[in-house]
Design a protein around this motif. Structure first.
Motif, PDB file in Angstrom:
ATOM      1  N   SER A  77       0.821  -1.218   0.000  1.00 46.68           N
ATOM      2  CA  SER A  77       0.000   0.000   0.000  1.00 46.68           C
ATOM      3  C   SER A  77       0.851   1.263   0.000  1.00 46.68           C
ATOM      4  O   SER A  77       0.389   2.321  -0.412  1.00 46.68           O
ATOM      5  N   ASN A  78       2.061   1.144   0.541  1.00 51.64           N
ATOM      6  CA  ASN A  78       3.011   2.236   0.502  1.00 51.64           C
ATOM      7  C   ASN A  78       2.471   3.587   1.006  1.00 51.64           C
ATOM      8  O   ASN A  78       2.574   4.598   0.320  1.00 51.64           O
ATOM      9  N   PRO A  79       1.882   3.607   2.194  1.00 50.58           N
ATOM     10  CA  PRO A  79       1.390   4.875   2.729  1.00 50.58           C
ATOM     11  C   PRO A  79       2.529   5.641   3.400  1.00 50.58           C
ATOM     12  O   PRO A  79       3.628   5.109   3.556  1.00 50.58           O
ATOM     13  N   LYS A 323      14.087   2.181  -1.410  1.00 50.61           N
ATOM     14  CA  LYS A 323      13.476   1.124  -2.235  1.00 50.61           C
ATOM     15  C   LYS A 323      12.314   1.655  -3.070  1.00 50.61           C
ATOM     16  O   LYS A 323      11.887   1.013  -4.022  1.00 50.61           O
ATOM     17  N   LEU A 324      11.774   2.813  -2.695  1.00 48.07           N
ATOM     18  CA  LEU A 324      10.632   3.370  -3.422  1.00 48.07           C
ATOM     19  C   LEU A 324      11.064   4.117  -4.678  1.00 48.07           C
ATOM     20  O   LEU A 324      10.226   4.500  -5.493  1.00 48.07           O
ATOM     21  N   ASN A 325      12.377   4.353  -4.812  1.00 50.63           N
ATOM     22  CA  ASN A 325      12.895   5.089  -5.970  1.00 50.63           C
ATOM     23  C   ASN A 325      12.207   6.431  -6.178  1.00 50.63           C
ATOM     24  O   ASN A 325      11.811   6.786  -7.291  1.00 50.63           O
ATOM     25  N   LEU A 326      12.063   7.173  -5.113  1.00 50.09           N
ATOM     26  CA  LEU A 326      11.435   8.496  -5.207  1.00 50.09           C
ATOM     27  C   LEU A 326      12.505   9.562  -4.996  1.00 50.09           C
ATOM     28  O   LEU A 326      13.543   9.300  -4.386  1.00 50.09           O
ATOM     29  N   PRO A 327      12.262  10.770  -5.501  1.00 50.05           N
ATOM     30  CA  PRO A 327      13.219  11.844  -5.234  1.00 50.05           C
ATOM     31  C   PRO A 327      13.187  12.233  -3.752  1.00 50.05           C
ATOM     32  O   PRO A 327      12.188  11.997  -3.068  1.00 50.05           O
ATOM     33  N   TRP A 328      14.263  12.840  -3.280  1.00 52.26           N
ATOM     34  CA  TRP A 328      14.340  13.208  -1.865  1.00 52.26           C
ATOM     35  C   TRP A 328      13.204  14.131  -1.445  1.00 52.26           C
ATOM     36  O   TRP A 328      12.779  14.127  -0.301  1.00 52.26           O
ATOM     37  N   PRO A 843      -5.938  -3.868   7.252  1.00 55.06           N
ATOM     38  CA  PRO A 843      -5.660  -5.036   6.413  1.00 55.06           C
ATOM     39  C   PRO A 843      -6.871  -5.341   5.540  1.00 55.06           C
ATOM     40  O   PRO A 843      -8.008  -5.073   5.945  1.00 55.06           O
ATOM     41  N   PRO A 844      -6.640  -5.880   4.353  1.00 55.09           N
ATOM     42  CA  PRO A 844      -7.771  -6.257   3.508  1.00 55.09           C
ATOM     43  C   PRO A 844      -8.539  -7.368   4.199  1.00 55.09           C
ATOM     44  O   PRO A 844      -7.939  -8.158   4.930  1.00 55.09           O
TER      45      PRO A 844
END
Ligand code: 475
Length: 847
Positions: A77-79, A323-328, A843-844
């Motif tokens: 879900s990456n919140p 691990k999310l490969n997002l910019p800072w 959780p689902p």
């Protein structure tokens, strides 16, 4: 594992489902399996502790399945997540809390009963995980329970101390002595060692300019730190199940290990002993919890612990982010870090260092991110409790960090000067560096400057934080940066687990146990406050709990043949860390006052006196001389009163000191209290949380207008429902000056009490003379002499109310009914909305 074959994958899934099943025979299988293969025992040599271990391992298996699912769900879900950083987690026991939160208590009970075991009796085999001192550490534990219960994507970080808070024993019937708490002796089933999760942590060494030679230069401060010493931080994970949800959160505790397994070269050089010593030095870092509450330790090893903690934690958090490969620039949208007091505030500096030195971000860009990530909770306004570290020590241990702190301070003071040109006095006051014969780093100011939000822990405390402690900062940043989040407690542990009898009664009366998830439901009890039958059942629960505490005292407390305590008497309890500001001294002086009054009372007058048992408990920091003296005085008074030759008097007054106060003892003591004492000098106790626990269990409060007492009184329906006395916070400064410079008349009742002690009535008075003389000269900083006259007077109101049992029971019910606000569920929701900006990530629904 080769899962390319669908059949293989299906097999895995099927077996895992089997493992998760909690029907009777699965529990029995798992239990027996652990008896044999984990413990290498059989039913023929299985003692209670072995049975506990096997049961614990079986429960742990269940926990871990749900925990893995939760963590996978969060990853998918990456919140935005919140990281709760605390040097202390005061967890107490785990097993019962686990099976209750996961709704497996009955299943385990039934499964083991068929096998000839009483599950509930195994709870007592567990040792507390006591990795905390008091309020601050227990708050962290309550918040993890609530975060899990509400499905927040949160993670706790802490240290895995080899020794928790010391064990307290009372020597010669009067003095505290400390014994090490080696809680990991028999291994800990509630943790998972993650040998695969380990990070290096450096100390000491030197700082080198980067290639352009710009180290420490304002505007371009990248530099390279070369530590001289490395240790490893190894992760141990502690799963935290929510109540009535499949969410299981994690507390990640770091343990220090030597960097290399074995230093062969020094072995060859014949320096074997040296290399072993080095290894031990590394393990030292997380070996012991510093036993100070509301006072900093100021030791180099403590600073090492703090840096070790934040360095490992940030590597872990940033690895997850990378691990999310997002910019800072996305960092503050994925990461929120809550600092539980200033103890982890080096994390601010460490994040700035990593961003600038290791990832090449520009100073200002990095700093803006840092400020958006961090938030800081203050837990005390006592000046002596605010952490300060010598610049010289910090320079040696963390040379690069010290330079960064100087730079943070420089830019900060420049911006202050822009707003208040030429106001150098203000710059001196607000500087993160305190000038003096020894320069010091003011950690609280660092935490304020490096955070987007600062919160206090009760309304009156937050007001003081804003208007006094950080007044200049509130003026500079605006009031919005400073907020209040009133503390809360988890009703699961502090009512349902600690007091199953009251929990059952409430559930029966309300017709459901929804109150366990929505504590405001308790307000519906008000309607029954005068109900005869309900009142009787309510009283019966209290009686049961008092009898059970009396039994504990008889069995486990050295009562010198004084016989059982009278559980019909009013139980008056003060259990908390011993500290001058909490005024246990005033309590025991009040006890002496009462004793002297009873002694001189006629038989006629005595018939009117409500019998009381005064119960004390709490630890003193080993180096806190006055606190230890207070323990000694309490015990001296206890020994004399309990041995008074007048048997009739002994029926009316009794004193007990319960040694080694702990979470588990709190669960026994709190439900048994009729009245509890929260009597700190107004403006000194940030919140208090045991006050909430007592009231939730139907005990009434006697207290000052301090901390959360103020809000508790409001919520239960005003001070008519509690016993208030003493100076108000606004009056305290003025009163201190009066006491110090003008020496107002000391009340005769107080004088008499002091004289009685000094006369030797409670044994050799020489240890106490100084402490008592200070009170009546100019040393009464906590205003005991000022509040004393109104204190026994408030106690008389307690007696009067207790005589009318119907009235008392009504008050008790109304008190409990008003406690909805003080659930830790409400507190963490406040944090989520006002500070973190995060949402639940439930959780689902399971298929
Ligand atoms: C307050 N501990 C309570 C509670 O907010 C409040 C630990 C290590 C070093 C120094 N101090 C500590 C505290 O300062 C502490 O426990 N503070 C307490 O925090 C939770 O309810 O009033 O005294």
């Amino acid at each position: 594992v080769d899962l390319s074959n669908i059949a293989t994958l299906e097999l895995w899934n099927k077996i895992r489902k089997d493992c998760e099943s909690v029907d009777t025979s699965s529990i029995q299988r798992s239990f027996v399996n652990h008896v044999y293969s984990t413990l290498a025992r059989t039913p023929y040599n299985l003692d209670e502790f072995g049975a506990y271990q096997a049961a614990a391992h079986s429960v742990r298996d269940q926990l871990i399945h749900k925990w893995i699912s939760t963590q996978q769900h969060f990853t998918r879900s990456n919140p935005k997540r919140v990281y709760y950083l605390s040097l202390e987690f005061l967890m107490g026991r785990t097993m019962q809390n686990c099976v209750i939160n996961m709704d497996m208590e009955e299943a385990y009970s039934k499964a083991l009963r068929e096998m000839g075991l009483a599950f509930e009796t195994l709870y007592d085999q567990e040792t507390d995980a006591a990795l905390g001192n008091g309020g601050l550490g227990r708050l962290a534990a309550c918040y993890m329970d609530s975060l899990a219960t509400l499905d927040y994507p949160a993670l706790g970080y802490g240290l895995r101390y080899t020794y928790g808070i010391f064990e307290q024993r009372i020597r010669n019937g009067e003095d505290q002595v400390e014994y090490p708490d080696y809680w990991l002796r028999f291994t800990n089933p509630w943790e998972v060692a993650r040998v695969d999760v380990a990070y290096p942590v450096g100390f000491y060494g030197s700082v080198h300019n980067d290639s352009a030679g710009r180290a420490g230069q304002p505007g371009q401060p990248a530099a390279r730190w070369e530590p001289a010493e490395f240790v490893q931080a190894v992760a141990y994970d502690v799963p935290i199940p929510g109540y009535d949800t499949d969410t299981v959160l994690n507390i990640r505790l770091w343990s220090s290990k030597p960097q290399r397994q074995f230093d062969l070269s020094s072995f060859n050089d014949g320096e074997y002993e040296k290399s072993v010593a080095e290894k031990q030095r590394a393990e030292n870092i997380t070996s012991v919890l510093y036993p100070n509450d509301n006072t900093p330790a100021g030791k180099e090893l403590r600073l090492k612990q703090q840096y070790f903690f934040v360095c490992a934690t940030l590597q872990d958090i940033l690895r997850r982010f990378s691990k999310l490969n997002l910019p800072w620039s996305e960092l503050p949208n994925k990461v929120g870090i809550q600092l539980n007091d200033t103890h982890p505030s080096l994390g601010i500096v460490e994040l700035q260092r990593v961003l600038v030195d290791e990832h090449g971000l520009e100073w200002d860009i990095a700093w803006a991110l840092v400020q958006r990530v961090y938030a800081y909770t203050n837990h005390t306004v006592l000046p002596e409790a605010l952490e300060c570290w010598p610049v010289s020590l910090m320079e040696r241990l963390l040379p690069r960090h010290m330079r960064i702190i100087f730079d943070i301070n420089l830019y900060f003071l420049r911006s202050v000067e822009q707003r208040f040109p030429g106001d150098y006095e203000r710059l001196r006051r607000m500087s993160i560096i305190e000038e003096g014969h020894q320069q010091m780093v003011r950690m609280a100011y660092l935490a304020v400057v490096g955070s987007h939000t600062v919160n206090g822990v009760a309304r009156i405390h937050s007001d003081l934080v804003r208007s006094k402690l950080f007044r200049d900062f509130a003026e500079f940043y605006g009031d919005d940066k400073f907020v209040n989040i009133t503390n809360g407690i988890t009703p699961r542990r502090w009512l349902h687990v600690a007091n199953p009898q009251l929990s059952a009664l409430i559930t029966k009366r309300l017709g459901s146990n929804r109150w366990l998830k929505d504590l405001t439901e308790l307000s519906r009890l008000k309607a029954f406050a005068d109900d005869e039958d309900f009142q009787q059942e309510w009283r019966q629960v209290k009686r049961t709990r008092k009898e059970s505490l009396a039994e504990y005292i008889q069995k486990h407390v050295d009562t010198a043949g004084e016989g059982p305590v009278n559980s019909e008497a009013l139980f008056d309890v003060q259990v908390k860390r011993i500290h001058e500001y909490k005024r246990q001294l005033m309590n025991i002086l009040g006890v002496v006052h009462r004793y002297l009054r009873i002694k001189e009372a006629s038989a006629e007058e005595r018939r009117d006196i409500v019998p009381r048992v005064f119960i004390f408990g709490g630890k003193a920091a080993p180096g806190y001389h006055t606190a230890k003296l207070i323990i000694k005085l309490i015990n001296r008074v206890k020994n004399v009163i309990n041995a008074d030759p007048d048997a009739e008097l002994r029926k009316l007054i009794r004193v007990v000191y319960i040694p080694n106060y702990s979470v588990t003892l709190a669960e026994r003591i709190i439900p048994a209290s009729d009245i509890s004492e929260h009597i700190s000098t107004a403006g000194t106790e940030a919140s208090g949380t045991s006050n909430m626990k007592f009231v939730l269990n139907g005990g009434l409060l006697i207290g000052t207008r301090d901390g959360a007492n103020v809000e508790i009184a409001e919520h239960i329906g005003g001070w008519d429902l509690a016993f208030e006395f003493g100076a108000k916070a606004e009056e305290v400064d003025d009163l201190r000056n009066k006491v110090r410079y003008l020496r107002p008349e000391i009340h005769p009742a107080f004088r008499r009490v002091v004289e009685a002690i000094k006369s030797g009535q409670f044994g050799d008075s020489s240890p106490f003379v100084n402490m008592l003389d200070r009170l009546v000269s100019d040393g009464d900083y906590y205003l005991i002499t000022v509040d004393f006259p109104s204190y026994p007077e408030a106690q008389e109101r307690v007696d009067a109310a207790y005589k009318d049992q119907k009235k008392w029971t009504r008050m008790s019910i109304e008190n409990c009914a008003g406690m909805g606000f003080f659930s830790a569920d409400r507190s963490v929701q406040d944090y989520a909305k006002k500070i973190w900006g995060i949402n639940p990530c439930p959780p689902p629904p399971s298929k």
